[in-house]
Every structure is written in C-alpha cells, then in structure tokens.
Motif scaffolding. Structure first.
Motif, PDB file in Angstrom:
ATOM      1  N   ASP A 281      -4.744 -33.782  13.266  1.00 34.84           N
ATOM      2  CA  ASP A 281      -4.487 -32.363  13.054  1.00 34.84           C
ATOM      3  C   ASP A 281      -3.132 -32.233  12.381  1.00 34.84           C
ATOM      4  O   ASP A 281      -2.100 -32.623  12.948  1.00 34.84           O
ATOM      5  CB  ASP A 281      -4.500 -31.612  14.386  1.00 34.84           C
ATOM      6  CG  ASP A 281      -4.485 -30.095  14.208  1.00 34.84           C
ATOM      7  OD1 ASP A 281      -4.046 -29.619  13.143  1.00 34.84           O
ATOM      8  OD2 ASP A 281      -4.900 -29.393  15.148  1.00 34.84           O
TER       9      ASP A 281
ATOM     10  N   SER B 195      -1.605 -24.990  14.586  1.00 31.84           N
ATOM     11  CA  SER B 195      -2.700 -25.326  15.497  1.00 31.84           C
ATOM     12  C   SER B 195      -2.169 -25.770  16.858  1.00 31.84           C
ATOM     13  O   SER B 195      -1.145 -26.454  16.938  1.00 31.84           O
ATOM     14  CB  SER B 195      -3.549 -26.448  14.893  1.00 31.84           C
ATOM     15  OG  SER B 195      -4.450 -26.963  15.858  1.00 31.84           O
TER      16      SER B 195
ATOM     17  N   THR C  97      -7.718 -36.770  16.261  1.00 33.36           N
ATOM     18  CA  THR C  97      -8.865 -35.934  16.640  1.00 33.36           C
ATOM     19  C   THR C  97     -10.131 -36.765  16.890  1.00 33.36           C
ATOM     20  O   THR C  97     -10.318 -37.277  17.983  1.00 33.36           O
ATOM     21  CB  THR C  97      -9.101 -34.836  15.592  1.00 33.36           C
ATOM     22  OG1 THR C  97      -9.316 -35.425  14.301  1.00 33.36           O
ATOM     23  CG2 THR C  97      -7.891 -33.907  15.511  1.00 33.36           C
TER      24      THR C  97
END
Length: 293
Positions: free
Chosen positions: A63, A68, A75
C-alpha cells in the motif's frame, strides 16, 4: 548525507548505507523469514548507524497511498506471514527518521534514473526478470503511483504457438510472470534457467514473451529507456533476441531512431548492475529527507 537503504526481496533483505552520490559504503544480506524476526535483524543493523533517512524498496504488492489506513503495509503477497503486515509502521515505531517507501522495481527505476542507464532522462521503464517479474515506471521525472502501483509482470500475453506450458502464476496462470519468470523456464524445460545452453530454444521463447510486454509498454508509455535486470537477464544472449522481437512487433509503427538504429542503446541492462535496487532505495531515502526539509 548518510542514508540507510533496504532492498527487501522474497528470499533476502539487503541493507546498506549510502550517500548523496549513490555510493554504497557498506551492506549486509539477511534471509527473508517471518517479518517479526526479519525486521528485528534489520532494525538491529540500523540502530547505531546514525542515518538521516531510510529508503525502502520492497517486494509487493504494497500500500503506497499515504491517505490509506494501511499505508506502509504489505498486502496480498503469498509469502508466509507477510500478507497484511505493517512493514513501514514497524520501522517507524523503532527508528524515527524520514522514510521513502516504494516497490523494489520502482526503487530500481529511480536509482537508474538518478545514477544509472537512464541518468539525465525524464522517463524509463525497469523490468526485473527473476523468480517473479516486476516493472518500475519512471515518467515525467517521477515514479508512477495510482490506484495501487505498476504490476506489469501480470499483464496478459499471447501464447507462443509452440508453447504447451500452462503457466505458474497462482492468480492468472499464463500472464507474463506465469510464462516468463525464472520458475516458468525451469518448470517448462525441466532444468533451471542457468543450466540451459545459450542456444537453447528456451531463450527465443523467453524473448517472445518479454518482447510482447515491452512492445506494449513502449506504445502505452513511450519511455526514453527500457532497462532489463534480474537473474534471468544475466543471460546476455536474451538482449538481441528481445530487441529483435520488439522491432518485429512494432513493425515500424512507432517511428523513432531509438527504436530502429539505436535499439541496442535503448533496451539495455542496468547501468548500476545488481546494485540498482539498493541504490534506488538510497534515492528514495534522499527524496524523503528532502521533502521533510
């Protein structure tokens, strides 16, 4: 400057110290194991190094969106223990310095743009062809990010007419990585890639797949240099085969001297050699430090 660098790979972590000229002053290599034990070793290495910043170029997917809630996480990797792991956060909690954070291939592209084969250019593509295939994209003077990050190793390709291999990618089967990464060569021919002779038909088939992907990328992104690194590309006989496939695929449509007479200088190995990833991580660290200042 005294910049820390981490090239985080699926089988090993390379950590080092470098300066603003991209010179690596020291390094160590650690096996990639469970993230807790791996990062413990990484942090122990850096604790007394008095670095001003640390750049991290890592295997992914990761990411990279600062907005975020999982920014800095690894991930959907199949590597045991790493999926959903807060890599960047773990580092920040222990060492409070500015951090650069990106994929290993974007880092390599950045390093090559700063000090390597693409120095002085405002765009380049970096492919790493090894146990997997990754693509770093540097364009208009910066690394490309978007919804995620470039995952050009998983683009779909046309199948070679003589190829019956199903592909090994657990997600897509016969995508580029599934057909052309090192494990695909080994599984298709029954021996490791570096055990094949230089005139083995494997290399023409490899060039067929890589040439397709590179041709598409040239048409889509129009980079000023294409750099091919990774273990498979140590097979230097691949370069003329790939260049010929790209010219055949383009068929004179994208008309530029670099794609005709100059293609030997357009599709090239890394100027930084196997140091591209670590030097790129140094560049990420320098960039993070400059942004903070």
């Amino acid at each position: 400057m005294r910049i820390g660098a981490i090239e985080a790979g699926g089988t090993k972590f390379v950590c080092g110290i470098g300066n603003e000229h991209g010179e690596i002053e020291e390094r160590i290599s650690l096996p990639t194991e469970h993230p807790d034990s791996t990062l413990r070793e990484v942090l122990n290495y850096f604790r007394d190094k008095q670095v001003e910043a640390i750049g991290i170029g890592t295997f992914g997917p990761i990411d990279i969106d600062p907005a975020s809630p999982t920014y800095g996480f690894v991930t959907t990797t199949p590597k045991p223990g790493w999926s959903g792991y807060d890599f960047l956060g773990t580092m920040k909690r222990e060492l409070s310095v500015p951090y650069g954070w990106d994929t290993d291939v974007n880092a390599a592209a950045f390093g090559e743009a700063k000090w390597g084969a693409a120095k002085g250019l405002n765009s380049a593509l970096y492919y790493t062809v090894g146990t997997g295939i990754g693509v770093g994209v540097y364009t208009e003077g910066k690394l490309v990010h978007g919804l995620l990050h470039p995952e050009g190793g998983h683009v779909l390709t046309r199948r070679h007419p003589e190829d019956t291999f199903a592909g090994f990618c657990p997600y897509h089967g016969d995508c580029l990585e599934g057909m052309a990464a090192g494990p695909a060569i080994g599984q298709r021919w029954g021996v490791k890639a570096d055990e094949l002779t230089k005139d083995h038909p494997a290399w023409q088939m490899e060039a067929f797949y890589l040439g397709q992907a590179i041709s598409s990328a040239i048409l889509l992104l129009s980079p000023k240099k294409v750099i091919l690194g990774g273990g498979v590309m140590h097979q230097e006989q691949l370069f003329p085969l790939i260049r010929a496939e790209v010219q055949k695929n383009l068929n004179g449509y994208a008309s530029h001297e670099a794609l005709r007479e100059g293609i030997d200088s357009y599709i090239v190995p890394p100027g930084l050699g196997d140091n591209a990833g670590l030097c790129g991580s140094i560049a990420l660290g320098i960039d993070a430090l400059e942004r903070q200042q």
